[in-house]
Design a protein around this motif. Structure first.
Motif, short mmCIF file in Angstrom:
data_model
loop_
_atom_site.label_atom_id
_atom_site.label_comp_id
_atom_site.label_asym_id
_atom_site.label_seq_id
_atom_site.Cartn_x
_atom_site.Cartn_y
_atom_site.Cartn_z
N ILE A 129 11.97 2.81 -2.69
CA ILE A 129 12.80 4.00 -2.60
C ILE A 129 11.96 5.25 -2.88
O ILE A 129 12.05 6.26 -2.18
CB ILE A 129 13.98 3.92 -3.58
N ASP A 130 11.12 5.19 -3.91
CA ASP A 130 10.30 6.35 -4.28
C ASP A 130 9.26 6.69 -3.22
O ASP A 130 8.73 7.81 -3.21
CB ASP A 130 9.59 6.09 -5.62
N ASN A 131 8.94 5.76 -2.34
CA ASN A 131 7.87 5.98 -1.37
C ASN A 131 8.28 6.85 -0.19
O ASN A 131 7.43 7.19 0.63
CB ASN A 131 7.36 4.63 -0.83
N SER A 132 9.54 7.17 -0.04
CA SER A 132 9.97 8.00 1.06
C SER A 132 9.71 9.47 0.74
O SER A 132 9.83 9.91 -0.41
CB SER A 132 11.47 7.80 1.32
N VAL A 133 9.36 10.25 1.77
CA VAL A 133 9.16 11.68 1.57
C VAL A 133 10.47 12.36 1.20
O VAL A 133 10.53 13.23 0.34
CB VAL A 133 8.59 12.33 2.85
#
Length: 794
Positions: free
Chosen positions: A68-72
């Protein structure tokens, strides 16, 4: 557009998402942070506390917090759309409130046919009622940093959870671990606009050895994007009036200006052996602005024509070069839940809880006017407020009944009371006034979005009571059976009973067959039963502003045109699948499904208002809510993941594919040829979607690439008298990312999404408005975007 070469050099100086989350979607393997392979304990779609992802009776995807944190994007809908092929979300610029609360769909069904839970408790709906009548939860109000993992049940579950769980269930599990983390992120599109700043922090403290308290806060600010050409009529107006300064472009097509603050808390404390108090909640507030259509002084007669009501006055004195109304939103949102859970002995557990949530949205309009008021018209308007509030009481119990041989039977039962309230507050009187100029042809209401008037305002409620039983039993080691039933009574329309049957057979260790059959429903909400919405648009052929009304089924105009009271949507769902788990890092699943929906909710065909009907709001055309369509959705989900050591590092590969086809089988759409509704149900989203990712981690370094495939789809554009269509082909977007762990506490990640700066075909039907790419696209149409993110962990 700018060339890729120059932009790519900028992007690759930063590089992209963390390889620490290379295994983004986990079909039957580890949540990389917390679990061993295949041992993720699932809490969605089952009330058996021992169930893992591999041995569930229905297909479930598990997305780790790191993925989830990896999305811009800081909007959870965007992240889910990138990771789950069966999940789609649209941008919808200049689409009134939907520019800010964006409709997201699972398996191509309506946004409000997917149930959203937080920590297993129902999350409230947004106050926004979408264009086609859907009223769903707003995932953008949940802080991404607060999420431990997300479980997505791809199966009907109304017999277990109640209304809305037709396409599936999204269960967002909040972080519950001690520790501290923070991040800062900067991103921008290759075009140089859409700059975004995000920052957030999380702190978790242990409450002795009996509990934990975790706080999370996030702030984000995103500038607007614009993928726009000058409108042809604006260029012609400038040429004819060289002494005026006509903006170029006169209006923006792209993402709105946005600012948001979000937070969450998650806590539990064991007050005694077998008894734990818990509480959690989310809060969000923000504001945004987007453009509406430019009003051309040479072509907008209902604003710029002279009027006998105002001798010698013309709005050219106020807006000589025309005007572009700026539509604004100011919202606040919260959800909180608390309760007592525990166990009585080894066989009985309980969970008693209460929750409440509220979505409140205020609308405003600047750089506009009410032409019918003439020189007395203000240029800024408060348009009114929408409010959705919900209150739930739940009592849930599980008894593990010993059977003498084998595993005990898991018998869950419980009850629920829900109350939903919807309210509309009227706007400024000037926003809905019909002034003296209206009799001479000048347009009433605030121009761009009429304010909510006292006839639209009000408050409506609905209460429901439910009881359920959910049983799972394992008669022999290789076979698990499940059955659930739920009775629910609604004050607005009566009662409904739904059931679900499930089975799983594992004849060989690591290979299992699974299948389900269930009935489901979605109850009409108080907003859908009572709300009236007015909007304005620009006819792409005549370039004239038109006034449309979306009426409630009990509106006199709607009744005269054939509207009938709404009834619940009802579904019958079948799934059948095969799942595989190996000892060497390979996991896979294939699931077929069919969803038959009766009395599906939507909008009627567009009607011109007959001259003999009272029409105080001067609608050019109207639609009303109806649910006389039946559809059948068939599809297949394929998920594959493989992780193993390669050389000195570790490689992770994941593939996911979804085929989804919806057909209108009966009802008004099929019977009388409502082509617009047929296209909206069948073709507005791609039938084929897929994602593939490859990650490699070497010590403190990692790199990840991802490809996203979107199949062909059909666009629908509205005009004063109907709709027009355009077919778009398939497209593939590529993302690239890299990360480095600088030390035990500091990490940096950088990269680009849509790294090759690819754009779809141009939207020819909307070119006269200056729009280049369709605003209804199921993917971002703003081109490549690069970013850099700094993380700190203690």
């Amino acid at each position: 557009m700018k060339s890729f070469t120059a932009c790519a050099l900028v992007a690759l100086q930063f590089v992209a998402p963390s390889a620490a989350a290379a295994n983004e979607m986990i079909p039957a393997s580890a949540d990389g942070a917390d679990f061993g392979e295949g041992e993720t304990i699932i809490v969605t779609g089952t009330r058996d506390a021992r169930r893992t992802q591999f041995d569930t009776l229905a297909p479930i995807d598990v997305l780790s917090g790191r993925a989830i944190d990896n999305s811009v994007s800081n909007d959870l809908s965007d992240t889910l759309a990138q990771l789950l092929p069966s999940f789609n979300v649209q941008r919808l610029p200049a689409a009134d409130g939907q520019a800010f609360v964006r409709p997201a769909t699972l398996r191509g069904l309506s946004p409000d046919q997917t149930l959203v839970l937080v920590n297993g408790k129902r999350y409230h709906r947004s106050a926004l009622l979408g264009t086609r009548g859907a009223q769903a939860a707003d995932l953008a109000t949940i802080p991404n940093l607060a999420i431990k993992r997300i479980e997505v049940l791809r199966d009907g579950a109304s017999a277990q959870y109640g209304s809305d769980a037709i396409a599936g269930v999204i269960n967002i599990i909040l972080d519950d671990q001690p520790g501290m983390t923070a991040f800062g992120q900067y991103s921008s599109y290759y075009e140089g606009d859409g700059e975004s700043y995000q920052t957030g922090g999380q702190g978790g403290v242990a409450l002795g050895d009996r509990g934990v308290l975790v706080f999370t806060g996030e702030f984000s600010k995103a500038d607007a994007t614009s993928r726009t050409r000058q409108r042809p009529d604006a260029a012609a107006f400038q040429a004819a009036n060289p002494g005026l300064n006509v903006p170029n472009p006169v209006q923006r097509w792209g993402q709105p200006d946005l600012r948001s603050v979000r937070g969450s808390v998650n806590a539990d404390y064991e007050i005694a052996d077998g008894a734990t108090l818990y509480a959690f909640g989310t809060v969000a507030s923000g504001e945004g602005v987007t453009d509406f259509n430019w009003r051309n002084p040479a072509g907008t007669a209902n604003v710029y024509n002279p009027s006998a009501a105002f001798p010698g006055f013309s709005f050219t004195s106020l807006y000589p070069a025309g005007f572009t109304p700026r539509f604004g939103t100011d919202y606040d949102d919260f959800q909180t839940a608390g309760g007592l859970r525990g166990e009585l002995g080894d066989q009985f557990t309980y969970d008693l809880s209460a929750s409440t949530g509220r979505s409140r949205i205020n609308y405003s309009l600047d750089e506009s006017l009410n032409a019918s008021l003439g020189p007395a018209s203000p240029t800024s308007f408060y348009l009114g407020r929408l409010r959705q509030s919900e209150f739930n009481l739940n009592a849930d119990f599980v008894y593990r009944l010993p059977l003498g041989t084998g595993e005990p039977a898991n018998i869950a039962f419980g009850a629920e009371r829900r109350k939903e309230t919807y309210a509309i507050r009227a706007g400024d009187p000037a926003s809905y006034a019909i002034g003296a100029g209206a009799a001479t042809g000048l347009a009433p209401n605030s121009n761009g979005f009429p304010g909510f008037n006292p006839l639209s305002a009000g408050e409506w409620s609905q209460t429901s009571y439910a009881g359920y039983v959910d049983v799972e039993v394992q008669p022999i080691e290789m076979l698990t059976l499940g059955a659930a039933g739920r009775y629910e009574d609604f004050s607005a329309f009566g009662n409904t009973f739904n059931y679900k049957l499930s089975a799983r057979l594992e004849p060989v260790r690591g290979v299992a067959l699974r299948g389900t059959y269930s009935t489901g429903f979605r109850a009409p909400t108080p907003a859908q039963l009572n709300a009236l919405t007015t909007s304005q648009g620009l006819d792409t052929r005549t370039l004239q502003i038109f006034n449309t009304g979306r009426l409630s089924p009990n509106d006199p105009i709607a009744i005269a045109l054939g509207a009938k009271p709404l009834t619940p949507e009802k579904s019958r769902t079948m799934t059948a699948g095969l799942t595989f788990q190996s000892d060497f890092g390979l996991t896979a699943s294939v699931d077929l499904y069919q969803i038959k929906l009766r009395d599906r909710f939507g909008q009627s065909a567009t009607f011109a208002v007959p001259a003999n009907l009272p029409n105080p709001q001067r609608f050019t055309a109207v639609t009303y809510f109806t649910n006389d369509f039946d559809t059948r959705t068939r599809g297949i989900d394929v998920v594959l993941a493989y992780a193993r050591d390669v050389g000195p590092g570790k490689a992770d590969i994941s593939l996911a594919y979804n085929y989804n086809q919806t057909k209108v089988t009966s009802g008004t759409t099929a019977a009388i040829g409502n082509e617009t509704q047929r296209v909206l149900f069948e073709d507005r989203l791609p039938k084929h979607n897929g994602t593939a990712s490859l990650g490699y981690t070497l010590g403190r370094f990692g790199i990840q690439g991802r490809a996203r495939y979107y199949g062909a789809w059909t666009d629908v554009s509205g005009n004063a008298t109907g709709e027009i269509f355009q077919r778009f082909g398939s497209t593939v977007l590529f993302d690239l990312s890299a990360s480095v762990q600088l030390n035990d506490h500091l990490s940096i990640r950088a990269g680009a999404e849509n790294i090759f700066d690819k754009y779809p075909d141009e939207a020819t039907n909307q070119a006269v408005r200056g729009l280049i790419y369709s605003r209804n696209a199921p993917y971002d149409t703003d081109g490549g975007q690069y970013y850099v993110r700094l993380g700190i962990t203690f």
